[in-house]
Design an enzyme around this catalytic site. Structure first.
Site, PDB file in Angstrom:
ATOM      1  N   LYS A   1       2.104 -11.431   9.238  1.00 24.82           N
ATOM      2  CA  LYS A   1       1.079 -10.587   8.621  1.00 24.82           C
ATOM      3  C   LYS A   1       0.517 -11.373   7.458  1.00 24.82           C
ATOM      4  O   LYS A   1       1.224 -11.662   6.493  1.00 24.82           O
ATOM      5  CB  LYS A   1       1.673  -9.262   8.152  1.00 24.82           C
ATOM      6  CG  LYS A   1       0.731  -8.452   7.248  1.00 24.82           C
ATOM      7  CD  LYS A   1       1.268  -7.074   7.005  1.00 24.82           C
ATOM      8  CE  LYS A   1       0.599  -6.326   5.864  1.00 24.82           C
ATOM      9  NZ  LYS A   1      -0.632  -6.841   5.310  1.00 24.82           N
TER      10      LYS A   1
ATOM     11  N   VAL B 250      -4.152  -5.019   9.678  1.00 19.90           N
ATOM     12  CA  VAL B 250      -3.288  -4.144   8.882  1.00 19.90           C
ATOM     13  C   VAL B 250      -4.020  -3.808   7.587  1.00 19.90           C
ATOM     14  O   VAL B 250      -3.634  -4.253   6.508  1.00 19.90           O
ATOM     15  CB  VAL B 250      -1.943  -4.846   8.587  1.00 19.90           C
ATOM     16  CG1 VAL B 250      -0.951  -3.856   7.976  1.00 19.90           C
ATOM     17  CG2 VAL B 250      -1.346  -5.449   9.853  1.00 19.90           C
TER      18      VAL B 250
ATOM     19  N   TYR C 216       5.620 -11.901   6.134  1.00 20.45           N
ATOM     20  CA  TYR C 216       4.543 -11.248   5.387  1.00 20.45           C
ATOM     21  C   TYR C 216       4.082 -12.210   4.287  1.00 20.45           C
ATOM     22  O   TYR C 216       4.836 -12.490   3.359  1.00 20.45           O
ATOM     23  CB  TYR C 216       5.117  -9.956   4.792  1.00 20.45           C
ATOM     24  CG  TYR C 216       4.168  -9.013   4.097  1.00 20.45           C
ATOM     25  CD1 TYR C 216       2.802  -9.225   4.022  1.00 20.45           C
ATOM     26  CD2 TYR C 216       4.668  -7.853   3.498  1.00 20.45           C
ATOM     27  CE1 TYR C 216       1.970  -8.327   3.381  1.00 20.45           C
ATOM     28  CE2 TYR C 216       3.841  -6.937   2.853  1.00 20.45           C
ATOM     29  CZ  TYR C 216       2.491  -7.196   2.793  1.00 20.45           C
ATOM     30  OH  TYR C 216       1.660  -6.304   2.148  1.00 20.45           O
TER      31      TYR C 216
ATOM     32  N   THR D  25       0.825  -1.201   0.000  1.00 21.17           N
ATOM     33  CA  THR D  25       0.000   0.000   0.000  1.00 21.17           C
ATOM     34  C   THR D  25       0.864   1.258   0.000  1.00 21.17           C
ATOM     35  O   THR D  25       0.459   2.297  -0.528  1.00 21.17           O
ATOM     36  CB  THR D  25      -0.924   0.001   1.236  1.00 21.17           C
ATOM     37  OG1 THR D  25      -1.700  -1.198   1.229  1.00 21.17           O
ATOM     38  CG2 THR D  25      -1.835   1.206   1.261  1.00 21.17           C
TER      39      THR D  25
END
Lengths: 305, 305, 305, 305
Positions: free
Chosen positions: D161, D204, D133, D45
């Site tokens: 994540k 998140v 991640y 992002t």
């Protein structure tokens, strides 16, 4: 018609690979006794892809007769193209099914326009309600929520069975079909509580063959809004679902491992006579089957009297 | 048995979607007149995935009768599981096919072990030779060259039809099947010359419906070792293959575009009466069909008298 | 500038993982002695994805100095986004590269429009010619031949390096770039003869590190139109390429297996001092390295004096 | 350290594509005022894949300074290979990050063994905690829950994540990391309530840039066990997430559409000065930006004073 626990029945086979109707009657009775709300014959779990047409029909006839109208019977009409599906669906209609469950066309490269054509043609030609079956792992195409919404709003489809494992997408299906009257069913064994919390009308878990009582308890808890209880039940069932990871995946593929473990568990519980799956699926080893049986027992699931 | 140009025949349909046997006889005769070395009924190009069993049989019966033993007739026995394939293969045997063409199982998640089981079971149960059909775009599994080699060496399969578009892999298939007696056929429309140069025994091009004379010239040139001439023919055919890119892919899927263009071309040449494809495939627009016809004409392919 | 054999150089490392410039000079000299027509530094084979910027620069500086203008030096500028690629490309420009080799953006989900933007921005900002690098196995996006053709016709790209393994697509790239002046290079180790026969300007084989003389012979034969000789050489090189299948793929991934075998072969030939690859790639076992060495020797490739 | 709402910050840019530090300070303050529990700089992002190293550093430096220790700052160290990630992570450490967020290697074909090597090497070389991640849409590899569990149990990773969108898999990650002390964060915008109900420690969400107050309310409700309230908030946020579907996907790719809409929304709310994204991403049209702004307003999100 489409709500609650609707297990996709395994198809018990004899040692020779014929449909074992006595075991199938027993399995049907076992599920009905547990309080399931519907029966789905001829899904992936029912080895529809491995069964010849005659065996598909025998399985459906047996379940319809045993259910005797107590709950609706859904029949898979799974094939590559529209006319092939239509023939299966018409036979299912004749044999007493209450609805047909249909995937997008597969084996050929089609797009959304052909998929729409597929469902519209089937709906126009059939009297039975059509359930759209989203199972991208098998079909290699994901039914778009927007398309499902449109087909539901114009009553081309009467329900969606979502076996995509993708809850974000399932939420969109719920949103897009809202107000259409179409039911939304999840095929997830392990996110059933969450799907119900989000508004699913029912669940179609393969593991429901092995522990239908557990899924009925889960559903009933969720229906009363007791999601904490539903979650506890789900947690227990998720652990039990570990049986599909017993088989050595270096030796056999995904489907042999999953269906082999369901049938080994059902045989361990005394529901079916033989754990054989249909060619080309390969059996569990004796050791693997014993480990499945031990997991079933340690989950508190004893032999069915 | 497996060599030369073996086109996968389109299945002409009437406006109502029935098999147009008169057109199919004409197509068969057209191909035989062009000098093809075999006929493949019931491939993806033949819309086997869209045809009901009765229509599959009608198509095969028609071609067998028209060919009258002049060249071998291969029949697709394409289905999701072993027993289903076996039923199709037995019917094909009864109807006079000389071999059956079989993919890996699809729709279910299988691995190499199940695929081996599939071919071994079929070989043991059938009298006809089995051709392994590698078409990963449809089956979503690639037949491993090493497995094909093993199956060929023990005579479980008699040929490989490679429609993977992957010439590196095809080379491995050639290497692994060497000395087994199994034939290697390519399904590529545009790399046929190179495949032959590398040792392919034959070619199975969908575009061979439209221009069989071109592919026969290509094959004969290659057989004589005149690869420059083969390449010239290939270049011309590759340009003609542009007809599959005429349809608007925002409107229809890959298969509607390809088969729609083949049939539009055959109709333009007067070989078949009607360009209809089978549900759920969608037709070309009139404008698209006209552009296909123009491309065919500009390639020097006039109406067949 | 872009023709002939242009090997993508391995980056030799010391035991500690630093760039071994002495070995890299030796490798460069070995390739030049063999008669290669260009040198490509910083491709996947050069472990560009594993090398820090400083190491990338050291490798490029070493090769530029050793080549000393004898042949063009192409430098990979491989990164996820346009500005990042631009920084790498400018450094390469400063260090003396003659061209930069650039993939489509990766890691982020982009479409054709962003890819076009990417190449146009780079071309506008750089003085060096840009080579479009199509390697879908790494980038998970295939550069469309039509887009490559358009970019070539307007001189945004000066060449295409096709590592897709898809010769049908490569043929389309050749057709679409015709007349643009852009060169077409294949990255295939095993179809190099066929790519040249179809009109490729050059070849960029990772295996060219190990046997540059073989690829130069193959290229020269093809250039003279002696495709039978090219094919013989290709056949030998394809067998040698079996070294990438030595490592146990249950233990390591595709890239560890391939690059480990190239480096083991170069060490066996005495060209580089140490076969180490860069983290996270894992080394071959001693036994695997010995088997690679044996294959190299049995291919008639002895130690380089 | 890893709990609550940890938005992955957008990186505001000037018209010229430089990092707009004033806007980034405003965005950071806006998020802190809303009560977020952490800040993640340099995620997808944040356009990390599009930002040059200097810009990555500027963004991190700005956020660290603005946060001034009020909440932890996580920094993405996203690159193709271990040594490259290590360099980014060390710079992040120097710039004051509290943890680094690291994907599996990408661009090269690696397997589980190389991924394990990757995380082990990073953990051994860094003082900062490492967050694994999982974002298969970008990396084209899914971090296996079993591997994550093992790495968590031996403290190689401190958190996960999960941006896979796969809640079944996330449940397995929760199960496998249980007792390890490692936190489990979900990257889902639309299933955040369910992930928290299942035991996630934090969320998140990219959409958290636009409506941080909403996600903080959702999280606080879930933390108190009020999942009905969490669900209501989630429903509202899911509707707002429709902004990513405004851009014409025939014109631009997935990432241009998503990030363009986030930035258009932030500009509409007056948080950032300019909605520009970084090359090769393409901007929304004026009309699309206006429709995003209207959706934001209709969601009750006014300009920030």
């Amino acid at each position: 018609m489409f709500h609650g626990v609707i297990p996709p029945l395994c198809t018990p086979l004899t040692e020779d690979g014929e449909v074992d109707t006595a075991s199938l009657e027993r399995l049907t009775g076992f599920l009905l006794d547990a309080g399931v709300h519907g029966l789905f014959v001829g899904g992936s779990t029912g080895e529809i892809a491995q069964l010849a047409d005659g065996d598909r029909d025998t399985a459906l006839r047996t379940v319809v007769a045993t259910a005797a109208g107590q709950v609706p019977v859904l029949a898979g009409a799974i094939d590559t193209g529209t006319r092939r599906v239509l023939e299966h669906a018409r036979r299912a209609q004749t044999l007493g099914a209450d609805a047909v469950v249909v995937t997008a066309p597969f084996y050929v490269g089609v797009g959304d326009a052909e998929v729409r054509e597929h469902y519209e043609t089937l709906h126009a030609a059939l009297e039975l309600p059509v359930v759209a079956y989203d199972i991208p792992s098998n079909v290699h195409y994901k039914l778009p929520p927007a398309l499902l919404g449109e087909l539901a709003q114009v009553k081309v489809i009467s329900a969606v069975k979502d076996s995509s494992g993708d809850l974000e997408s399932f939420q969109k299906v719920l949103d897009r079909t809202e107000g259409s009257g179409a039911a939304c069913l999840t095929g997830s064994e392990t996110l059933a509580d969450l799907a119900l919390e989000r508004g699913a009308d029912g669940i179609v878990p393969g593991l429901g063959n092995v522990d239908p009582h557990g899924y009925v308890r889960l559903y009933e808890a969720a229906r009363k809004g007791d999601f904490a209880a539903a979650r506890e039940e789900q947690r227990r069932l998720a652990a039990l679902f570990g049986i599909i990871e017993v088989a050595d995946r270096g030796r056999v593929g995904r489907m042999s491992a999953a269906l082999g473990s369901f049938k080994a568990a059902l045989a361990a519980r005394g529901v079916i006579a033989c754990a054989r799956t249909q060619e080309p699926l390969l059996p569990l080893t004796l050791d693997e089957a014993a480990r499945v049986a031990a997991l079933v027992e340690s989950a508190g699931l004893g032999p069915v009297s």
